[in-house]
Structures are given as structure tokens and as C-alpha cells.
Design a protein around this motif. Structure first.
Motif, short mmCIF file in Angstrom:
data_model
loop_
_atom_site.label_atom_id
_atom_site.label_comp_id
_atom_site.label_asym_id
_atom_site.label_seq_id
_atom_site.Cartn_x
_atom_site.Cartn_y
_atom_site.Cartn_z
N GLY A 1 0.86 -1.32 -0.01
CA GLY A 1 -0.18 0.03 0.14
C GLY A 1 0.93 1.32 -0.15
N THR A 2 0.26 2.32 0.30
CA THR A 2 0.79 3.68 0.22
C THR A 2 0.34 4.54 1.51
N ILE A 3 1.33 5.32 1.71
CA ILE A 3 1.09 6.36 2.83
C ILE A 3 0.39 7.61 2.32
N THR A 4 -0.78 7.95 2.89
CA THR A 4 -1.60 9.04 1.91
C THR A 4 -1.69 10.28 3.22
N ILE A 5 -2.04 11.41 2.77
CA ILE A 5 -2.40 12.25 3.54
C ILE A 5 -3.90 12.98 3.43
N ASN A 6 -4.59 12.86 4.53
CA ASN A 6 -6.18 13.14 4.11
C ASN A 6 -6.31 14.68 4.47
N GLN A 7 -7.73 15.12 4.16
CA GLN A 7 -8.04 16.30 4.26
C GLN A 7 -8.22 16.94 6.00
N LYS A 8 -7.93 16.16 6.80
CA LYS A 8 -7.72 16.48 8.16
C LYS A 8 -6.55 17.28 8.45
N CYS A 9 -5.52 16.85 7.57
CA CYS A 9 -3.97 17.56 7.80
C CYS A 9 -4.00 19.06 8.14
N LEU A 10 -3.48 19.30 9.34
CA LEU A 10 -3.24 20.70 9.78
C LEU A 10 -3.10 21.66 8.89
N PRO B 1 -1.01 14.67 14.58
CA PRO B 1 -1.91 14.93 15.77
C PRO B 1 -3.49 15.06 15.45
N GLN B 2 -3.57 15.01 14.14
CA GLN B 2 -4.86 14.79 13.40
C GLN B 2 -5.36 13.44 12.84
N GLN B 3 -4.44 12.34 12.88
CA GLN B 3 -4.81 11.18 12.23
C GLN B 3 -4.93 11.34 10.86
N ALA B 4 -4.26 12.24 10.39
CA ALA B 4 -4.69 12.50 8.85
C ALA B 4 -3.65 11.57 8.07
N ILE B 5 -2.96 10.77 8.45
CA ILE B 5 -1.82 10.07 7.57
C ILE B 5 -2.32 8.67 7.90
N THR B 6 -2.33 8.02 6.85
CA THR B 6 -2.99 6.39 6.84
C THR B 6 -1.90 5.66 5.86
N LEU B 7 -1.70 4.32 6.18
CA LEU B 7 -1.43 3.58 5.34
C LEU B 7 -2.50 2.80 4.66
N ASP B 8 -2.60 3.14 3.22
CA ASP B 8 -3.84 2.53 2.66
C ASP B 8 -3.33 1.44 1.92
N LEU B 9 -3.96 0.31 2.27
CA LEU B 9 -3.47 -1.01 1.83
C LEU B 9 -3.98 -1.20 0.34
N ALA B 10 -3.50 -1.84 -0.61
CA ALA B 10 -3.86 -2.04 -1.72
C ALA B 10 -5.29 -2.76 -2.05
N ASN B 11 -5.76 -3.57 -1.45
CA ASN B 11 -6.80 -4.66 -1.58
C ASN B 11 -7.43 -4.72 -0.42
N ASN B 12 -9.07 -4.79 -0.67
CA ASN B 12 -9.77 -5.19 0.65
C ASN B 12 -9.83 -6.71 0.80
N ILE B 13 -9.78 -7.17 1.84
CA ILE B 13 -10.06 -8.69 1.91
C ILE B 13 -11.20 -9.06 2.50
N GLU B 14 -11.25 -10.49 2.35
CA GLU B 14 -12.53 -11.04 2.94
C GLU B 14 -12.17 -11.65 4.43
N VAL B 15 -13.03 -11.10 5.49
CA VAL B 15 -12.75 -11.38 6.88
C VAL B 15 -14.06 -12.16 7.34
N VAL B 16 -13.87 -13.30 8.10
CA VAL B 16 -15.12 -13.80 8.58
C VAL B 16 -15.13 -13.02 10.12
N HIS B 17 -16.54 -13.00 10.38
CA HIS B 17 -16.90 -12.17 11.67
C HIS B 17 -18.00 -13.18 12.38
N ASP B 18 -18.19 -13.10 13.73
CA ASP B 18 -18.84 -14.02 14.46
C ASP B 18 -20.55 -13.28 14.25
#
Length: 178
Positions: free
Chosen positions: A103-112, A161-178
Motif C-alpha cells: 500500500g501507500t502512505i497518504t495524507i487526507n483532508q484532516k491535515c492541519l 496530531p490529526q490522524q490525517a496520515i494513513t497506510l492505505d493497503l492495496a486491496n480489501n480482504i474478506e474477513v469472517v465475523h461472528d
């Protein structure tokens, strides 16, 4: 400590339904998410040896990297202690210059800085100097990430301080939930 599941993927198949969920960053340089969830026996050894204490358990008990607490130092202890074939071999990593996460590191609109408030905390902690600031349309410099220089350590994520930076992983995965 709980008893690790003998075959966790088989148990999840019979327990719940399959839904789409954004994937979590697992340990660095795993082969892929399917191999990881199929073979990981949730022994917690990687959690115990992590020098940054950033490896946590997800809701199904699998380890993931929580960049909100610290950065990955790429010490390799999680790979060394793991008894399962979950990781790419070191020759593949070095020869392909493979990133630790798909994935890639991205900066979203919450960036100060993008909101006209002076902040350069991400640049200050970026050891490879992949984050730079430049003046674009305002009097406050805004961040840009040079992905070629980024090693995906997550230092910028834990510092923002704004949690504006994320690691956006390339794909969504299937996860099993209870």
C-alpha cells in the motif's frame, strides 16, 4: 495466554459469515493476507518480541501493526521468532526492493497544514526524508510524500496530531465475523 487455534481458518469458516472489510497492516513482508490468516496460529510470539510494542491483535486474534502507537523499526524479530512460513524470504525482499506493506502512505483532508494551520510534525520524524513541505496556494506550506523514498515505517502516522496520515493497503480482504 489463550491456547492458539490448531487451524483458525477452518474454525472461522464454520463460525460466521464472510464480509468485506478494509485490511489491516499485518507484519512487514508477509507473503499475502490469505497465507497469513491460513497459517498463523496466533501464538503471540511476534507480539512479545516487538521492540516498538506496535503489534496488536485484531478482533479475530491475528496480529496486526498499529501505527497509532509507534513506528516499525524493521528489526526483523517478528520474522525470526515466527515458526510458520508467513514471510517473503530476505533475498526476494532485497532483490525486488519490496515494500513491507502492499500500500501507500497518504495524507487526507484532516491535515492541519492543508487547513492553513502550521504543522510539520510528520516531516520532523520522517527519517528517510520522504515528506517535504512546499508552498502551493497559501501562506502555509503543505506536505507532499515522495513514495519512492518512503520506507513505510509509520513514524508519520503515529506522530500526526490529526490522524490525517494513513497506510492505505492495496486491496480489501474478506474477513469472517461472528
Amino acid at each position: 495466554m489463550t491456547q492458539p487455534l490448531e487451524n483458525p481458518s477452518r474454525r472461522r469458516l464454520f463460525r460466521g459469515k464472510v464480509t468485506k472489510q478494509p485490511s489491516l497492516p499485518r507484519l512487514p513482508w508477509i507473503i499475502n493476507e490469505n497465507t497469513f490468516t491460513e497459517l498463523c496460529n496466533q501464538c503471540d510470539d511476534c507480539i512479545l518480541v516487538c521492540e516498538s510494542n506496535l503489534i496488536k491483535k485484531d478482533e479475530l486474534g491475528f496480529p496486526f501493526v498499529d501505527f497509532s502507537t509507534d513506528e516499525c523499526t524493521f528489526c526483523g524479530k517478528c520474522q525470526e521468532v515466527c515458526q510458520k512460513p508467513l514471510f517473503l524470504d530476505k533475498n526476494t525482499i532485497e532483490s525486488n526492493q519490496t515494500q513491507p506493506w502492499p500500500g501507500t502512505i497518504t495524507i487526507n483532508q484532516k491535515c492541519l497544514a492543508q487547513n492553513q494551520i502550521m504543522c510539520q510534525s510528520c516531516q520532523d520524524v520522517c527519517e528517510p526524508r520522504a515528506i517535504s513541505f512546499s508552498y502551493k496556494t497559501s501562506s502555509i506550506a503543505e506536505p507532499t510524500i515522495n513514495l519512492a523514498d518512503c520506507n513505510q515505517c509509520g513514524a508519520c502516522i503515529s506522530t500526526c496530531p490529526q490522524q490525517a496520515i494513513t497506510l492505505d493497503l492495496a486491496n480489501n480482504i474478506e474477513v469472517v465475523h461472528d
